[in-house]
Design a protein around this motif. Structure first.
Motif: not given
Length: 303
Positions: A18-24, A26, A95
């Motif tokens: 949920e709330d996938f973050q690129l470069d973060g 998860n 996602t």
């Protein structure tokens, strides 16, 4: 007996974030692992609807062990060839959208391929051989053609679920069934098949070229069965699509499983479409009860 061949099986690792973050960082909200590969999917559905079959292919490393253990837990006969390199792992990242990252899989030596051929030599006239999915780069691109030519001539009913050149090349060898979806059918003829009329036109060409039966899946528009007896249309049941992976394989399994039991093409077509829909409405492959609940909603019409 039905034999399925999966040349490049996989562990399908399904991940929901949920709330996938690129470069973060998860974290998974859900995960699941299944034995993957088109032929394996066919074997799993056949087993669930009570049709004996044997799954063949190549497996290696810890992913290969997972695949074989999963098949054994489901009571599926397997005759896989062991290879040294690891079987592939395919990641399906959900996602809100679905992203797939597929592994390469192991290289297959001539010696290992010959082992598989030796096992296939045990098939008898009237048996069904299912060739599904892509051909690994280490094997001949003509492999499906060569296998279809060899075994169809011996009275084996060969089913090919592939795309592109691998599919086009087998048609002239008179396979019992080919199953392109409407996008794959258009690609075979370097065009687009956007209507039922388009699909019928190009499906008939495949029959004229040698295929005994052609099933064209048309997503929400239903499916077509085309052969020398005519063209038949199937409606699809209404439902919420949860997972399109394996729906086409389930259609193939339902079709050949019911054909093996009844030798009635229209019953087989109806059951195949219900099987594909039931899988699409589930997160994993369908169970027999799911299929038979949807069966009355699939109406077959001769066009």
């Amino acid at each position: 007996m039905i034999y399925t061949v999966t040349l490049n099986p996989s562990v399908d690792f399904i991940v929901e974030v949920e709330d996938f973050q690129l470069d973060g960082l998860n974290r998974m909200s859900k995960e699941a692992k299944y034995p993957g590969g088109k032929g394996i999917n066919v074997s799993r559905i056949l087993q669930r609807i009570g049709v004996d079959n044997t799954a063949l292919g190549f497996s290696g490393g810890f992913p290969g062990e997972f695949i074989l253990d999963a098949l054994k837990k489901e009571g599926i006969n397997e005759a896989f060839i062991h290879v040294e390199e690891d079987s592939r792992i395919n990641i399906k990242l959900k996602t809100g959208q679905e992203t797939e990252i597929n592994g390469l899989g192991p290289a297959i030596s001539t010696e290992k391929m010959n082992e598989l051929l030796k096992k296939l030599e045990g098939m008898k006239e009237g048996d069904i051989l299912v060739l599904s999915g892509s051909i690994p780069p280490s094997l001949s691109k003509d492999l499906y053609h060569d296998l279809t030519k060899k075994f169809a001539a011996k009275g084996i009913q060969v089913v090919v679920d592939a795309s592109g050149k691998a599919l086009m090349d087998v048609v002239k060898e008179h396979p019992f069934l080919v199953k392109p979806n409407h996008h794959e059918l258009g690609e075979l003829f370097e065009t687009k098949t956007e209507t039922i009329e388009d699909a019928i036109h190009y499906g008939r060409i495949l029959v004229e070229q040698g295929a005994q039966n052609v099933i064209v899946s048309m997503a929400g528009a239903g499916a077509l069965l085309i052969n020398h007896e005519g063209v038949y249309s199937a409606t699809v049941p209404k439902g919420t699509v949860k997972n399109s992976t394996g729906a086409g394989d389930s259609l193939v399994a339902g079709f050949i499983g019911k054909w093996d039991q009844t030798k009635d093409l229209l019953q087989a077509f109806q059951y195949g479409v219900a099987s594909g829909s039931a899988t699409a409405f589930n997160y994993d492959l369908a169970e027999k009860q799911d299929i038979e609940t949807l069966l009355p909603e699939v109406q077959i019409t001769k066009l």
